[in-house]
Design a protein around this motif. Sequence first.
Motif, PDB file in Angstrom:
ATOM      1  N   ASP A 234      36.646 108.117  56.899  1.00 18.63           N
ATOM      2  CA  ASP A 234      37.870 107.630  57.535  1.00 18.63           C
ATOM      3  C   ASP A 234      39.022 108.602  57.273  1.00 18.63           C
ATOM      4  O   ASP A 234      39.171 109.089  56.140  1.00 18.63           O
ATOM      5  CB  ASP A 234      38.237 106.245  57.007  1.00 18.63           C
ATOM      6  CG  ASP A 234      37.282 105.172  57.501  1.00 18.63           C
ATOM      7  OD1 ASP A 234      36.443 105.477  58.365  1.00 18.63           O
ATOM      8  OD2 ASP A 234      37.368 104.021  57.013  1.00 18.63           O
ATOM      9  N   THR A 239      40.946 101.829  53.906  1.00 15.01           N
ATOM     10  CA  THR A 239      40.536 100.911  54.954  1.00 15.01           C
ATOM     11  C   THR A 239      40.120  99.599  54.312  1.00 15.01           C
ATOM     12  O   THR A 239      39.417  99.594  53.299  1.00 15.01           O
ATOM     13  CB  THR A 239      39.350 101.475  55.765  1.00 15.01           C
ATOM     14  OG1 THR A 239      39.713 102.739  56.317  1.00 15.01           O
ATOM     15  CG2 THR A 239      38.950 100.528  56.889  1.00 15.01           C
ATOM     16  N   LEU A 241      38.003  96.307  55.233  1.00 12.67           N
ATOM     17  CA  LEU A 241      37.020  95.895  56.230  1.00 12.67           C
ATOM     18  C   LEU A 241      36.598  94.447  56.029  1.00 12.67           C
ATOM     19  O   LEU A 241      36.164  94.051  54.955  1.00 12.67           O
ATOM     20  CB  LEU A 241      35.779  96.792  56.162  1.00 12.67           C
ATOM     21  CG  LEU A 241      34.681  96.463  57.186  1.00 12.67           C
ATOM     22  CD1 LEU A 241      35.122  96.837  58.597  1.00 12.67           C
ATOM     23  CD2 LEU A 241      33.376  97.174  56.829  1.00 12.67           C
ATOM     24  N   GLN A 243      33.877  91.768  57.704  1.00 14.77           N
ATOM     25  CA  GLN A 243      32.691  91.764  58.548  1.00 14.77           C
ATOM     26  C   GLN A 243      31.995  90.407  58.484  1.00 14.77           C
ATOM     27  O   GLN A 243      32.203  89.634  57.550  1.00 14.77           O
ATOM     28  CB  GLN A 243      31.723  92.867  58.134  1.00 14.77           C
ATOM     29  CG  GLN A 243      31.278  92.814  56.687  1.00 14.77           C
ATOM     30  CD  GLN A 243      30.313  93.931  56.323  1.00 14.77           C
ATOM     31  OE1 GLN A 243      29.698  94.545  57.173  1.00 14.77           O
ATOM     32  NE2 GLN A 243      30.168  94.186  55.040  1.00 14.77           N
ATOM     33  N   SER A 300      33.048  93.145  63.270  1.00 11.50           N
ATOM     34  CA  SER A 300      33.831  93.569  62.109  1.00 11.50           C
ATOM     35  C   SER A 300      35.261  93.854  62.539  1.00 11.50           C
ATOM     36  O   SER A 300      35.528  94.147  63.711  1.00 11.50           O
ATOM     37  CB  SER A 300      33.218  94.803  61.437  1.00 11.50           C
ATOM     38  OG  SER A 300      33.328  95.938  62.276  1.00 11.50           O
ATOM     39  N   ALA A 302      38.396  96.230  61.130  1.00 13.44           N
ATOM     40  CA  ALA A 302      38.818  97.274  60.185  1.00 13.44           C
ATOM     41  C   ALA A 302      40.322  97.466  60.277  1.00 13.44           C
ATOM     42  O   ALA A 302      40.871  97.649  61.371  1.00 13.44           O
ATOM     43  CB  ALA A 302      38.104  98.586  60.494  1.00 13.44           C
TER      44      ALA A 302
END
Length: 360
Positions: A234, A239, A241, A243, A300, A302
């Motif tokens: 990335d 980040t 995340l 999910q 997901s 992000a």
Amino acid sequence: MDIKNEESSYDIHKELKEFDDSKAGVKGLVDSGVVKIPKFFIHPEEELAKADVQLDLPAVSLEGFDNTNRRADIVAVIREASEKWGFFRITDHGIPDAVMNNVLEGGKKFHEQPKELKMEFYTRDFARRVKYYSTADLFLTKIGQWRDSVACDFEDDLVDRQGLPSVFSEAMCDYAECLINLKNLLSELVSEALGLTSDHLASLKCLRTQKMSFHYYPPCPEPELTYGTSKHSDPNFMTILLQDNIGGLQFLHQNQWIDVPPVQGSLLVNIGDLMQLITNDRFKSMHHRVIAKQEGPRISVASFLYPSTKDLLKPYGPIKELLSDNNKSKYKEISTKEFITYFLSKERDGTPYLPHFKLA
């Protein structure tokens, strides 16, 4: 037609354009009933390495973070995870399950609504505030990823609902508001993990949620031939995340691909390239990917942390307080905008971006 003639007659540019012009994404292929994936989704065999092992990431509960002793334990886990893994899992993060479930469902609703309602957002103009697309670098790599995405840009944590897709605007705003406190806490904890005092937090205290992406991975009829998301790191600082329970995320650790099983209610945090740069390689930005699966869809969300808008042109280099005679600066100073411009100009083929900015 024999195989040789079939290969010579294959027009990949035509097929890419037809796919892109449809504005239906991978979901459109699945809805059409494909049982063989289009040729441009097939990755080279040598890139289709399977995971070597399944194990869980370092995990830390943020409960009791305001207690001095408990906070020291939390910081120690984050330090070790950021130095050795580049990823860690957080629980007891303060975001209600209902908020997380709603934003996941909002992303699913967007991608599963009729094509005609999504088409207005489909674009390859990544300067647009809201952009729906399939494989960001499709015409560079000429290899598709079995994933559709809709990404929304923020203005320093603030979400302007005007122009957002109505199916997830409320859920996204609720989630983004919850992320503000979590993002601020993570910035503090990461700073403390680096041994920085309150006087030296400027590089991390200014982090803001500048982009949120809703990824949709439809069931794939030939998952062994492609990826949901190919190998990459990335380009940001951190980040966060969220999910669902389908799974499929893998990351590279000590030259082994590791399966990361989903854990209900948890969030994953990964170190980005710019964090590795300002920590002079102390914290690691690791390659990761998402495998394609026959089950699904996988959803997901992000959230990408960058400096505030006013600091996008500010030069960032290794934090001076982390340097010494035995740990000299490895990178030149660059702005976030310069780094992102370079990132967008390159194929997402897994080649690291940071070496371009190393000092000679």
